[in-house]
Design an enzyme around this catalytic site. Sequence first.
Site, PDB file in Angstrom:
ATOM      1  N   ASN A 101     -16.706   4.922 -12.226  1.00 33.91           N
ATOM      2  CA  ASN A 101     -16.815   5.890 -13.332  1.00 33.91           C
ATOM      3  C   ASN A 101     -16.192   5.347 -14.623  1.00 33.91           C
ATOM      4  OD1 ASN A 101     -14.091   6.047 -12.839  1.00 33.91           O
ATOM      5  ND2 ASN A 101     -14.046   8.252 -12.395  1.00 33.91           N
ATOM      6  N   SER A 134      -2.375   0.153   0.903  1.00 31.21           N
ATOM      7  CA  SER A 134      -1.274  -0.475   0.156  1.00 31.21           C
ATOM      8  C   SER A 134      -0.031  -0.567   1.029  1.00 31.21           C
ATOM      9  CB  SER A 134      -0.978   0.402  -1.062  1.00 31.21           C
ATOM     10  OG  SER A 134       0.236   0.024  -1.658  1.00 31.21           O
ATOM     11  N   TYR A 173       0.744   9.031  -5.495  1.00 31.67           N
ATOM     12  CA  TYR A 173      -0.188   7.913  -5.289  1.00 31.67           C
ATOM     13  C   TYR A 173      -0.047   7.360  -3.871  1.00 31.67           C
ATOM     14  CZ  TYR A 173      -1.837   3.174  -5.016  1.00 31.67           C
ATOM     15  OH  TYR A 173      -2.453   2.023  -4.566  1.00 31.67           O
ATOM     16  N   LYS A 233      -2.635   7.276  -0.218  1.00 37.63           N
ATOM     17  CA  LYS A 233      -3.013   6.150   0.656  1.00 37.63           C
ATOM     18  C   LYS A 233      -2.736   6.506   2.116  1.00 37.63           C
ATOM     19  CE  LYS A 233      -4.561   3.394  -2.467  1.00 37.63           C
ATOM     20  NZ  LYS A 233      -6.003   3.259  -2.624  1.00 37.63           N
ATOM     21  N   TYR A 284      -2.674  -3.922   1.009  1.00 42.77           N
ATOM     22  CA  TYR A 284      -2.372  -5.002   0.074  1.00 42.77           C
ATOM     23  C   TYR A 284      -0.898  -4.986  -0.270  1.00 42.77           C
ATOM     24  CZ  TYR A 284      -7.295  -3.937  -1.321  1.00 42.77           C
ATOM     25  OH  TYR A 284      -8.625  -3.649  -1.374  1.00 42.77           O
ATOM     26  N   ASN A 297       1.347  -7.309  -3.252  1.00 45.48           N
ATOM     27  CA  ASN A 297       1.336  -7.209  -4.729  1.00 45.48           C
ATOM     28  C   ASN A 297       0.280  -8.134  -5.331  1.00 45.48           C
ATOM     29  OD1 ASN A 297       3.988  -6.113  -3.845  1.00 45.48           O
ATOM     30  ND2 ASN A 297       4.309  -5.867  -6.038  1.00 45.48           N
TER      31      ASN A 297
HETATM   32  P1  NAD Z   1      -8.334  -0.563 -10.880  1.00 44.72           P
HETATM   33  O1  NAD Z   1      -7.876   0.683 -11.533  1.00 44.72           O
HETATM   34  O2  NAD Z   1      -8.450  -1.793 -11.705  1.00 44.72           O
HETATM   35  O3  NAD Z   1      -9.727  -0.326 -10.135  1.00 44.72           O
HETATM   36  C1  NAD Z   1     -10.066   0.925  -9.578  1.00 44.72           C
HETATM   37  C2  NAD Z   1     -11.428   1.303 -10.123  1.00 44.72           C
HETATM   38  O4  NAD Z   1     -11.807   2.574  -9.576  1.00 44.72           O
HETATM   39  C3  NAD Z   1     -11.438   1.465 -11.656  1.00 44.72           C
HETATM   40  O5  NAD Z   1     -12.464   0.641 -12.191  1.00 44.72           O
HETATM   41  C4  NAD Z   1     -11.733   2.944 -11.885  1.00 44.72           C
HETATM   42  O6  NAD Z   1     -12.520   3.146 -13.044  1.00 44.72           O
HETATM   43  C5  NAD Z   1     -12.455   3.315 -10.609  1.00 44.72           C
HETATM   44  N1  NAD Z   1     -12.367   4.732 -10.209  1.00 44.72           N
HETATM   45  C6  NAD Z   1     -11.251   5.501 -10.077  1.00 44.72           C
HETATM   46  N2  NAD Z   1     -11.587   6.728  -9.669  1.00 44.72           N
HETATM   47  C7  NAD Z   1     -12.945   6.749  -9.522  1.00 44.72           C
HETATM   48  C8  NAD Z   1     -13.878   7.744  -9.144  1.00 44.72           C
HETATM   49  N3  NAD Z   1     -13.495   8.985  -8.828  1.00 44.72           N
HETATM   50  N4  NAD Z   1     -15.185   7.422  -9.132  1.00 44.72           N
HETATM   51  C9  NAD Z   1     -15.604   6.176  -9.465  1.00 44.72           C
HETATM   52  N5  NAD Z   1     -14.760   5.202  -9.835  1.00 44.72           N
HETATM   53  C10 NAD Z   1     -13.444   5.487  -9.861  1.00 44.72           C
HETATM   54  O7  NAD Z   1      -7.343  -0.841  -9.638  1.00 44.72           O
HETATM   55  P2  NAD Z   1      -7.207  -2.120  -8.712  1.00 44.72           P
HETATM   56  O8  NAD Z   1      -5.893  -2.738  -8.988  1.00 44.72           O
HETATM   57  O9  NAD Z   1      -8.427  -2.928  -8.754  1.00 44.72           O
HETATM   58  O10 NAD Z   1      -7.076  -1.406  -7.296  1.00 44.72           O
HETATM   59  C11 NAD Z   1      -8.194  -1.205  -6.454  1.00 44.72           C
HETATM   60  C12 NAD Z   1      -7.730  -0.418  -5.235  1.00 44.72           C
HETATM   61  O11 NAD Z   1      -6.694  -1.129  -4.585  1.00 44.72           O
HETATM   62  C13 NAD Z   1      -7.172   0.959  -5.566  1.00 44.72           C
HETATM   63  O12 NAD Z   1      -7.586   1.854  -4.561  1.00 44.72           O
HETATM   64  C14 NAD Z   1      -5.680   0.740  -5.513  1.00 44.72           C
HETATM   65  O13 NAD Z   1      -4.991   1.915  -5.187  1.00 44.72           O
HETATM   66  C15 NAD Z   1      -5.567  -0.281  -4.404  1.00 44.72           C
HETATM   67  N6  NAD Z   1      -4.347  -1.088  -4.485  1.00 44.72           N
HETATM   68  C16 NAD Z   1      -4.045  -1.721  -5.661  1.00 44.72           C
HETATM   69  C17 NAD Z   1      -2.872  -2.466  -5.751  1.00 44.72           C
HETATM   70  C18 NAD Z   1      -2.487  -3.133  -7.041  1.00 44.72           C
HETATM   71  O14 NAD Z   1      -1.297  -3.423  -7.234  1.00 44.72           O
HETATM   72  N7  NAD Z   1      -3.405  -3.399  -7.958  1.00 44.72           N
HETATM   73  C19 NAD Z   1      -2.025  -2.571  -4.637  1.00 44.72           C
HETATM   74  C20 NAD Z   1      -2.378  -1.925  -3.455  1.00 44.72           C
HETATM   75  C21 NAD Z   1      -3.545  -1.183  -3.391  1.00 44.72           C
HETATM   76  C1  WQD Z   2       7.598  -5.630  -8.679  1.00 45.50           C
HETATM   77  C2  WQD Z   2       9.090  -5.890  -8.891  1.00 45.50           C
HETATM   78  C3  WQD Z   2      10.263  -4.051  -9.905  1.00 45.50           C
HETATM   79  C4  WQD Z   2       8.183  -4.288 -13.760  1.00 45.50           C
HETATM   80  C5  WQD Z   2       3.580  -1.422  -7.164  1.00 45.50           C
HETATM   81  C6  WQD Z   2       3.271  -0.139  -6.454  1.00 45.50           C
HETATM   82  C7  WQD Z   2       2.619  -0.413  -5.132  1.00 45.50           C
HETATM   83  C8  WQD Z   2       1.430  -1.341  -5.298  1.00 45.50           C
HETATM   84  C9  WQD Z   2       1.757  -2.565  -6.086  1.00 45.50           C
HETATM   85  C10 WQD Z   2      -0.535  -0.049  -5.483  1.00 45.50           C
HETATM   86  C11 WQD Z   2       9.971  -4.709  -8.544  1.00 45.50           C
HETATM   87  C12 WQD Z   2      10.267  -5.256 -10.819  1.00 45.50           C
HETATM   88  C13 WQD Z   2       8.595  -4.509 -12.469  1.00 45.50           C
HETATM   89  C14 WQD Z   2       9.069  -4.552 -14.834  1.00 45.50           C
HETATM   90  C15 WQD Z   2      10.725  -5.250 -13.241  1.00 45.50           C
HETATM   91  N1  WQD Z   2       0.373  -0.706  -6.006  1.00 45.50           N
HETATM   92  N2  WQD Z   2       9.856  -4.982 -12.216  1.00 45.50           N
HETATM   93  N3  WQD Z   2      10.310  -5.019 -14.525  1.00 45.50           N
HETATM   94  O1  WQD Z   2       6.681  -1.736  -7.466  1.00 45.50           O
HETATM   95  O2  WQD Z   2       6.352  -3.653  -5.839  1.00 45.50           O
HETATM   96  O3  WQD Z   2       4.488  -2.172  -6.348  1.00 45.50           O
HETATM   97  O4  WQD Z   2       2.385  -2.199  -7.319  1.00 45.50           O
HETATM   98  O5  WQD Z   2      -0.670   0.247  -4.323  1.00 45.50           O
HETATM   99  O6  WQD Z   2       2.260   0.818  -4.606  1.00 45.50           O
HETATM  100  O7  WQD Z   2       4.471   0.590  -6.271  1.00 45.50           O
HETATM  101  O8  WQD Z   2       5.221  -3.721  -8.080  1.00 45.50           O
HETATM  102  O9  WQD Z   2       4.901  -5.097 -10.054  1.00 45.50           O
HETATM  103  O10 WQD Z   2       5.708  -2.725 -10.350  1.00 45.50           O
HETATM  104  O11 WQD Z   2       7.250  -4.426  -9.359  1.00 45.50           O
HETATM  105  O12 WQD Z   2      11.857  -5.676 -13.018  1.00 45.50           O
HETATM  106  O13 WQD Z   2       8.766  -4.354 -16.029  1.00 45.50           O
HETATM  107  O14 WQD Z   2       9.310  -6.147 -10.274  1.00 45.50           O
HETATM  108  O15 WQD Z   2      11.486  -3.374  -9.961  1.00 45.50           O
HETATM  109  O16 WQD Z   2      11.155  -5.208  -7.997  1.00 45.50           O
HETATM  110  P1  WQD Z   2       5.826  -2.766  -6.909  1.00 45.50           P
HETATM  111  P2  WQD Z   2       5.698  -3.972  -9.548  1.00 45.50           P
END
Ligand code: NAD
Ligand code: WQD
Length: 339
Positions: free
Chosen positions: A32, A125, A150, A154, A178, A180
Amino acid sequence: MSILITGGTGFIGSHTVVELIEAGETPIIVDNLSNSKEIVLDRIQTITGIRPKFYKADLCDMTALDTVFAENPDIESVIHFAGLKAVGESVSLPLQYYYNNLVSTLNLCECMKKYGVKNLVFSSSATVYGDPAEIPIKETTPLGQTTNPYGETKKMIERILVDVHKPNPDWSISLLRYFNPVGAHESGLMGEDPKGIPNNLFPFVTQVATGRRPYLSIFGDDYDTHDGTGVRDYIHVVDLARAHLCALKRARKVTGVEVYNIGTGHGYSVLDIVKAFEEATGKKVPYKVVARRPGDVATCYADAAKAKEVLGWEAEFDMVAMCRDADRWQTMNPNGYDA
Ligand code: NAD
Ligand code: WQD
């Protein structure tokens, strides 16, 4: 046969689409564009020579999602990236996070049932482990208390998918937890494009290194870690993308619900990252130590042995590649995907 990629213009989705195309698969993207931009499709085309089919649609809109399935009867698998993912924002907007992430997944499962699609790979995650009960974290490590909506979405979606599998035992569901994800495509054409001030460490570091922000705030240096700063398992986004291909291959062969940690198995502290980034790029990353960020844990890294044994996947890119690729993306695109 096609693979539906929800959230396919996002950070991890776009890199996975490239890897799928390069492996000869046919991805179809639905997004979207709430947190991504259509220009990503141009970049995918530049890298691969192929422009994937794209639907701008919200997964919460059942009619729109049904149309995607109805118009593409050859969809045989789904990789479900779509979701809202900002931890802090989820605390301020809990209803939006629960609604978006849960309803989109429920609608997706309904459509998969209706159209007989049985393979699903879901973006979970490491956040589901909360403050982890053991390090390194195994898939059998008990789930922990999440500290924000959030993370709770998950956990809830994982549970929903386990329950959906029970009356649909011929489905194959992979829950990829996943760690980081960082880095960018080596071309410098695709990467992470956070809105406003980045929440995550890597995009903040790259913005400091390229002069867009004056210094990095390090959130606490009094954790019980080797240098007092938080330790995480950073994984190159292209390695992560490739894990989805391995999960998909297995999903085509076996049924069931399987959980995999997707990380490198190595822990880096915030200060380790600053040093590694400076060494890899030759750029300075000035920093100040500030208070801890609420909800952060001291240490979080994976035992990634199961993914290696069962999926035949392991991370290939090291920290130097993660830093160089992230920096190349930021340097070539100082304002992200905006011109
Ligand atoms: P992102 O925000 O870049 O990508 C997510 C995409 O989903 C976006 O393009 C957004 O526009 C789309 N989206 C959201 N809600 C929607 C909906 N209702 N309908 C259609 N599209 C929708 O995020 P990302 O970093 O690529 O993460 C992808 C997935 O991996 C997510 O589910 C996120 O929670 C999970 N994840 C991400 C991380 C991270 O640190 N990036 C870590 C663990 C898990
Ligand atoms: C990493 C480390 C911070 C920013 C998050 C989500 C997790 C997953 C991945 C989606 C930590 C430190 C950070 C800054 C800092 N996402 N930090 N200064 O918190 O491990 O994970 O992203 O599923 O759910 O919680 O990642 O990159 O935010 O932080 O010192 O400006 O860096 O304290 O130790 P995090 P992060």
